[in-house]
Motif scaffolding. Structure first.
Motif, PDB file in Angstrom:
ATOM      1  N   PRO A   7       0.847  -1.202   0.000  1.00 34.27           N
ATOM      2  CA  PRO A   7       0.000   0.000   0.000  1.00 34.27           C
ATOM      3  C   PRO A   7       0.880   1.249   0.000  1.00 34.27           C
ATOM      4  N   VAL A   8       0.306   2.337  -0.454  1.00 36.07           N
ATOM      5  CA  VAL A   8       1.049   3.607  -0.466  1.00 36.07           C
ATOM      6  C   VAL A   8       0.244   4.663   0.283  1.00 36.07           C
ATOM      7  N   ASP A   9       0.830   5.837   0.428  1.00 38.76           N
ATOM      8  CA  ASP A   9       0.105   6.932   1.069  1.00 38.76           C
ATOM      9  C   ASP A   9      -1.128   7.286   0.240  1.00 38.76           C
ATOM     10  N   THR A  10      -2.216   7.564   0.910  1.00 36.27           N
ATOM     11  CA  THR A  10      -3.465   7.867   0.188  1.00 36.27           C
ATOM     12  C   THR A  10      -3.347   9.139  -0.652  1.00 36.27           C
ATOM     13  N   ASN A  11      -2.489  10.072  -0.236  1.00 32.61           N
ATOM     14  CA  ASN A  11      -2.357  11.305  -1.025  1.00 32.61           C
ATOM     15  C   ASN A  11      -1.575  11.076  -2.319  1.00 32.61           C
ATOM     16  N   SER A  12      -1.042   9.843  -2.521  1.00 29.83           N
ATOM     17  CA  SER A  12      -0.361   9.508  -3.770  1.00 29.83           C
ATOM     18  C   SER A  12      -1.330   8.977  -4.821  1.00 29.83           C
ATOM     19  N   LEU A  51     -18.076  -3.566  -7.571  1.00 28.18           N
ATOM     20  CA  LEU A  51     -17.481  -2.258  -7.319  1.00 28.18           C
ATOM     21  C   LEU A  51     -16.404  -2.021  -8.372  1.00 28.18           C
ATOM     22  N   THR A  52     -16.493  -0.889  -9.075  1.00 28.73           N
ATOM     23  CA  THR A  52     -15.472  -0.510 -10.064  1.00 28.73           C
ATOM     24  C   THR A  52     -14.840   0.799  -9.623  1.00 28.73           C
ATOM     25  N   VAL A  53     -13.501   0.768  -9.531  1.00 27.84           N
ATOM     26  CA  VAL A  53     -12.751   1.967  -9.141  1.00 27.84           C
ATOM     27  C   VAL A  53     -11.694   2.221 -10.201  1.00 27.84           C
ATOM     28  N   ILE A  54     -11.716   3.444 -10.738  1.00 30.13           N
ATOM     29  CA  ILE A  54     -10.722   3.840 -11.742  1.00 30.13           C
ATOM     30  C   ILE A  54      -9.890   4.957 -11.136  1.00 30.13           C
ATOM     31  N   GLY A  55      -8.564   4.811 -11.250  1.00 28.87           N
ATOM     32  CA  GLY A  55      -7.707   5.827 -10.644  1.00 28.87           C
ATOM     33  C   GLY A  55      -6.318   5.873 -11.249  1.00 28.87           C
ATOM     34  N   ASP A  56      -5.492   6.687 -10.623  1.00 29.12           N
ATOM     35  CA  ASP A  56      -4.124   6.895 -11.090  1.00 29.12           C
ATOM     36  C   ASP A  56      -3.268   7.202  -9.866  1.00 29.12           C
ATOM     37  N   THR A  57      -1.990   7.325 -10.085  1.00 31.49           N
ATOM     38  CA  THR A  57      -1.096   7.692  -8.990  1.00 31.49           C
ATOM     39  C   THR A  57      -0.397   9.004  -9.309  1.00 31.49           C
ATOM     40  N   ALA A  58      -0.100   9.744  -8.273  1.00 34.69           N
ATOM     41  CA  ALA A  58       0.573  11.033  -8.461  1.00 34.69           C
ATOM     42  C   ALA A  58       2.064  10.855  -8.722  1.00 34.69           C
ATOM     43  N   HIS A  59       2.578   9.640  -8.505  1.00 38.05           N
ATOM     44  CA  HIS A  59       4.011   9.370  -8.690  1.00 38.05           C
ATOM     45  C   HIS A  59       4.186   8.271  -9.724  1.00 38.05           C
TER      46      HIS A  59
END
Length: 201
Positions: free
Chosen positions: A101-106, A119-127
């Motif tokens: 796991p990573v920091d949620t703000n990432s 449940l469908t979740v689409i996302g990205d990472t800031a890093h």
């Protein structure tokens, strides 16, 4: 003849080492054809040069042994270092490749859809260095809240970016879960206290 024998025997060491002149060499060879005594001396001298006495032979062998031992130690040391380097590289790679796991703000959530028991979740990472591993965990508090923990790798062949799509069909322990009763979904980071609300009914 005796005078010649004395001259020839004086020249024999240089003759054996190939240091005498062509004239001296020819003189020795002509003389030895007719002189058994000088020929015998020559043969004896050649034997002593080719086959030193046992003491000399043992000393030469003994002198070579430390270098042979040093060479063996060097080969073993280099081989051990190479093996250790390979093992350490494998350990570091395995550590970096562990999904975690990573920091949620990432994490940037772009869309969440709940329908048909899925449940469908689409996302990205800031890093860009955090690549989604395809693995995640969903925890249910037993009342109204889900906790989503997507896992990332620092090294990944599966996904060369931080983008992810999670399609989770509820089954097993969560099979009887009524999605209509879910009012909140939190994103959870590597620390239990690191949570962020990402969806609320």
């Amino acid at each position: 003849m005796r005078n010649q024998c004395g001259i020839v025997r004086d020249l024999l060491p240089s003759y054996i080492d190939g240091l005498c002149s062509n004239e001296s060499k020819e003189f020795i060879e002509i003389h030895n054809k007719s002189c058994d005594a000088c020929r015998e001396v020559l043969n004896q001298m050649k034997t002593e040069v080719s086959f030193p006495n046992e003491k000399d032979r043992v000393e030469r062998l003994t002198a070579k042994k430390p270098f042979k031992k040093l060479k063996n130690i060097l080969i073993i040391s280099i081989s051990s270092l190479l093996i250790l380097a390979v093992i350490l590289t494998a350990i570091v790679f395995e550590y970096l490749n562990q999904p975690r796991p990573v920091d949620t703000n990432s994490i940037i959530i772009q869309e969440i859809v709940i329908e048909n028991n899925q449940l469908t979740v689409i996302g990205d990472t800031a890093h860009s260095a955090l690549w989604y591993s395809g693995e995640y965990e969903i925890n249910y508090d037993g009342v109204e809240t889900l906790y989503l923990i997507p896992r990332y790798r620092q090294v990944s062949k599966e996904n060369s970016s931080g983008r992810f799509v999670i399609n989770h069909e509820f089954r097993g322990e969560l099979l009887e879960l009524d999605l209509a009763s879910i009012n909140k979904i939190y994103l959870q980071g590597k620390n239990p206290s690191d949570i962020r609300l990402i969806w609320e009914r």
